[in-house]
Write a protein that holds these residues in place. Structure first.
Motif, PDB file in Angstrom:
ATOM      1  N   UNK A  40       0.830  -1.199   0.000  1.00  0.00           N
ATOM      2  CA  UNK A  40       0.000   0.000   0.000  1.00  0.00           C
ATOM      3  C   UNK A  40       0.866   1.251   0.000  1.00  0.00           C
ATOM      4  N   UNK A  41       2.109   1.157   0.516  1.00  0.00           N
ATOM      5  CA  UNK A  41       2.992   2.329   0.449  1.00  0.00           C
ATOM      6  C   UNK A  41       3.298   2.702  -0.993  1.00  0.00           C
TER       7      UNK A  41
ATOM      8  N   UNK B 112       0.197   4.217  -2.425  1.00  0.00           N
ATOM      9  CA  UNK B 112       0.045   5.555  -1.846  1.00  0.00           C
ATOM     10  C   UNK B 112       0.986   6.546  -2.524  1.00  0.00           C
TER      11      UNK B 112
ATOM     12  N   UNK C  74       0.078   9.902  -4.710  1.00  0.00           N
ATOM     13  CA  UNK C  74       0.559  11.227  -4.325  1.00  0.00           C
ATOM     14  C   UNK C  74       1.378  11.854  -5.443  1.00  0.00           C
TER      15      UNK C  74
ATOM     16  N   UNK D 291       0.825  15.376  -7.398  1.00  0.00           N
ATOM     17  CA  UNK D 291       1.868  16.382  -7.642  1.00  0.00           C
ATOM     18  C   UNK D 291       1.912  16.764  -9.115  1.00  0.00           C
TER      19      UNK D 291
ATOM     20  N   UNK E  93      -6.172  -0.435   2.362  1.00  0.00           N
ATOM     21  CA  UNK E  93      -5.620  -1.772   2.154  1.00  0.00           C
ATOM     22  C   UNK E  93      -5.197  -2.406   3.475  1.00  0.00           C
TER      23      UNK E  93
ATOM     24  N   UNK F 111       5.547  18.014  -2.218  1.00  0.00           N
ATOM     25  CA  UNK F 111       6.253  16.741  -2.311  1.00  0.00           C
ATOM     26  C   UNK F 111       6.825  16.328  -0.971  1.00  0.00           C
TER      27      UNK F 111
ATOM     28  N   UNK G 199       4.029  15.092   1.195  1.00  0.00           N
ATOM     29  CA  UNK G 199       3.575  13.780   0.763  1.00  0.00           C
ATOM     30  C   UNK G 199       4.591  12.701   1.118  1.00  0.00           C
TER      31      UNK G 199
ATOM     32  N   UNK H  60       4.187  11.714   4.515  1.00  0.00           N
ATOM     33  CA  UNK H  60       2.984  10.885   4.647  1.00  0.00           C
ATOM     34  C   UNK H  60       3.288   9.442   4.297  1.00  0.00           C
ATOM     35  N   UNK H  61       4.006   9.251   3.156  1.00  0.00           N
ATOM     36  CA  UNK H  61       4.298   7.877   2.713  1.00  0.00           C
ATOM     37  C   UNK H  61       5.177   7.172   3.727  1.00  0.00           C
ATOM     38  N   UNK H  62       6.189   7.905   4.263  1.00  0.00           N
ATOM     39  CA  UNK H  62       7.102   7.266   5.220  1.00  0.00           C
ATOM     40  C   UNK H  62       6.354   6.886   6.499  1.00  0.00           C
TER      41      UNK H  62
ATOM     42  N   UNK I 247       3.270   6.182   6.782  1.00  0.00           N
ATOM     43  CA  UNK I 247       2.107   5.310   6.589  1.00  0.00           C
ATOM     44  C   UNK I 247       2.429   3.886   7.023  1.00  0.00           C
TER      45      UNK I 247
ATOM     46  N   UNK J  76       0.914   0.157   7.021  1.00  0.00           N
ATOM     47  CA  UNK J  76      -0.149  -0.668   6.484  1.00  0.00           C
ATOM     48  C   UNK J  76      -0.843  -1.392   7.627  1.00  0.00           C
ATOM     49  N   UNK J  77      -2.188  -1.406   7.545  1.00  0.00           N
ATOM     50  CA  UNK J  77      -2.931  -2.062   8.625  1.00  0.00           C
ATOM     51  C   UNK J  77      -2.873  -3.574   8.462  1.00  0.00           C
TER      52      UNK J  77
END
Lengths: 119, 232
Positions: free
Chosen positions: A3-4, A7, A11, A15, A50, B14, B17, B20-22, B24, B26-27
């Motif tokens: 999912x990363x 994601x 993103x 952009x 996810x 950027x 974002x 955010x990605x770092x 995040x 995952x559940x």
């Protein structure tokens, strides 16, 4: 992990759309950039829902009722995205309709010609 | 100057974002609300597709509001483009003459594909409660078939009056089904007013297939009207 990646893809798409909206002067290109931002947002929402090793939350032979809570992905983001896609289409339709009217008034699609609403 | 400003904005977004990605994670299990949806929708509503269960029962009121938004957009696009359409209508012959005819491949392809697209749309709409699909998706497929016909033939006219009548009837029936849920079951748009039937069967999940059909017809009509407004 997966999912990363999704994601990050969403993103990056946002952009690209932002960059396109800020650099292009043609109204049609701005509308396309706006749709890119919308699509990126949809991907981000789906990626947030996810669950590791999850599958589509549809109960059938591949996913029995008992194991569904452990193996299904979050259904709420998917349901929200279905509605968001339709609303995105509606917003795009309205933008295109205005683009047609703007073209009829000035015979050009460049936003440099529309200075009345500029502050 | 402007370019530097654009680069600055994009780079700053950027950075946000990237963080955010770092951050995040995952559940590994469902949130409590999602878990109860996944458990309750097959058991209480009898719908194998959890997402359709959310869209057409638990959050069906949302769906109703959204269809209203689509209707408003169809009306709004008609309002914005209406005057120019009238001007064009005063010289319809000129439009037909100047409009470039589509190629024979597109015309023949549309004739073959249009019925298949209609059948596929009906399939998607009717299987929304059992597998992937539903009213919104099927309606969009119907509209894509209409778009193909409009592209293939300049003489093809969408019957706007029929579409708006069908769409209004579907909308009224949708609301009436909701009120029936209020009377015969637990609340507005409750699908348990009809017997749930066998789990996973074609006629099952109470009123969800009916709502799905009404939603598909309504969305298909609205999108077709929007497409027709844009024709030259």
């Amino acid at each position: 992990m997966m999912s990363n990646v999704v994601l990050a893809t969403g993103l990056v798409l946002i952009l690209i759309g932002l960059w396109g909206m800020l650099t292009h002067r043609n109204i049609l290109r701005i509308i396309i950039a706006f749709s890119l931002i919308g699509t990126g947002t949809h991907i981000v929402i789906v990626a947030i829902g996810y669950v590791t090793n999850g599958t589509a939350p549809i109960i059938d032979r591949a996913l029995t009722l008992l194991e569904a809570p452990a193996r299904a992905v979050d259904p709420i983001p998917s349901a929200l995205v279905v509605t968001a896609i339709v609303i995105g289409l509606a917003v795009t339709a309205v933008m295109l309709a205005y683009a047609i009217r703007l073209y009829e008034s000035k015979k050009t699609l460049s936003i440099d010609a529309f200075t009345e609403s500029k502050w | 100057m402007r370019r530097a400003f654009v680069i600055l904005v994009v780079v700053l977004f950027g950075l946000v974002f990237t963080s955010l990605v770092i951050a995040h994670n995952e559940r590994h299990s469902l949130r409590p609300l999602a878990e109860s949806y996944v458990k309750l929708i097959p058991q209480e509503l009898g719908a194998p597709n959890v997402i359709t269960g959310i869209l057409l029962t638990y959050r069906a009121f949302d769906t109703l509001g959204e269809v209203a938004v689509l209707f408003m957009v169809a009306a709004g696009v008609g309002l914005v483009l209406g005057a120019s359409n009238k001007r064009r209508k005063s010289s319809p012959r000129k439009v037909v003459e100047t409009a470039r005819l589509s190629s024979e491949i597109v015309q023949s392809g549309a004739q073959i594909l249009a019925p298949l697209i209609a059948i596929f749309a009906a399939y998607i709409i009717m299987n929304g409660h059992r597998s992937a699909g539903g009213g919104f998706q099927g309606g969009a497929v119907i509209a894509s078939g209409v778009l193909l016909l409009v592209l293939a033939s300049t003489r093809y006219r969408v019957d706007l009056e029929f579409l708006s009548m069908t769409e209004s009837a579907a909308g009224v029936l949708f609301v009436l089904t909701g009120i029936a849920g209020l009377i015969f079951a637990g609340g507005f748009l409750d699908n348990r007013m009809l017997p749930l039937g066998q789990f996973g069967a074609f006629f099952s999940a109470g009123a969800i297939p009916i709502l799905s059909v009404l939603l598909g017809v309504k969305v298909g009509c609205e999108l077709s009207v929007i497409i027709d407004r844009f024709r030259a």
